[in-house]
Design a protein around this motif. Structure first.
Motif, mmCIF file in Angstrom:
data_model
loop_
_atom_site.group_PDB
_atom_site.id
_atom_site.type_symbol
_atom_site.label_atom_id
_atom_site.label_comp_id
_atom_site.label_asym_id
_atom_site.label_seq_id
_atom_site.Cartn_x
_atom_site.Cartn_y
_atom_site.Cartn_z
ATOM 1 N N TYR A 15 0.930 -1.289 -0.141
ATOM 2 C CA TYR A 15 -0.067 0.037 0.075
ATOM 3 C C TYR A 15 0.798 1.341 -0.010
ATOM 4 N N THR A 19 1.128 4.112 -2.665
ATOM 5 C CA THR A 19 0.822 5.571 -2.532
ATOM 6 C C THR A 19 2.032 6.555 -2.874
ATOM 7 N N LYS A 23 2.064 9.825 -5.350
ATOM 8 C CA LYS A 23 2.652 10.769 -4.943
ATOM 9 C C LYS A 23 3.805 11.284 -6.037
ATOM 10 N N LEU A 47 1.119 10.580 4.464
ATOM 11 C CA LEU A 47 2.101 9.523 3.650
ATOM 12 C C LEU A 47 3.237 9.375 4.722
#
Length: 74
Positions: A15, A19, A23, A47
């Motif tokens: 995950y 992510t 970004k 994050l």
């Protein structure tokens, strides 16, 4: 139980990687260009928090695994 911990860490890493890739795409487009500056600030903070938690979780898991492998002399 140990296998569940390993699976959860693996899923969290996947995950986090997804992510992080997202970004990178956002930064290529720039948050200003897609009118998401405010959301990006919150996203980046979350994050970073996830990254910190994963690092701590992996460290604690390694410590637990190492302790479990030590002989018990008592």
């Amino acid at each position: 139980m140990l296998q569940n911990i390993i699976n959860n860490i693996d899923l969290s890493k996947q995950y986090f990687q997804f992510t992080s890739d997202f970004k990178s795409l956002l930064l290529l487009l720039t948050p200003a260009a897609i009118h998401s500056e405010a959301e990006y600030v919150e996203f980046d903070a979350l994050l970073t928090k996830l990254d910190d938690e994963l690092r701590v979780g992996c460290f604690l898991f390694q410590q637990q695994k190492f302790t479990a492998l030590q002989p018990n002399y008592t």
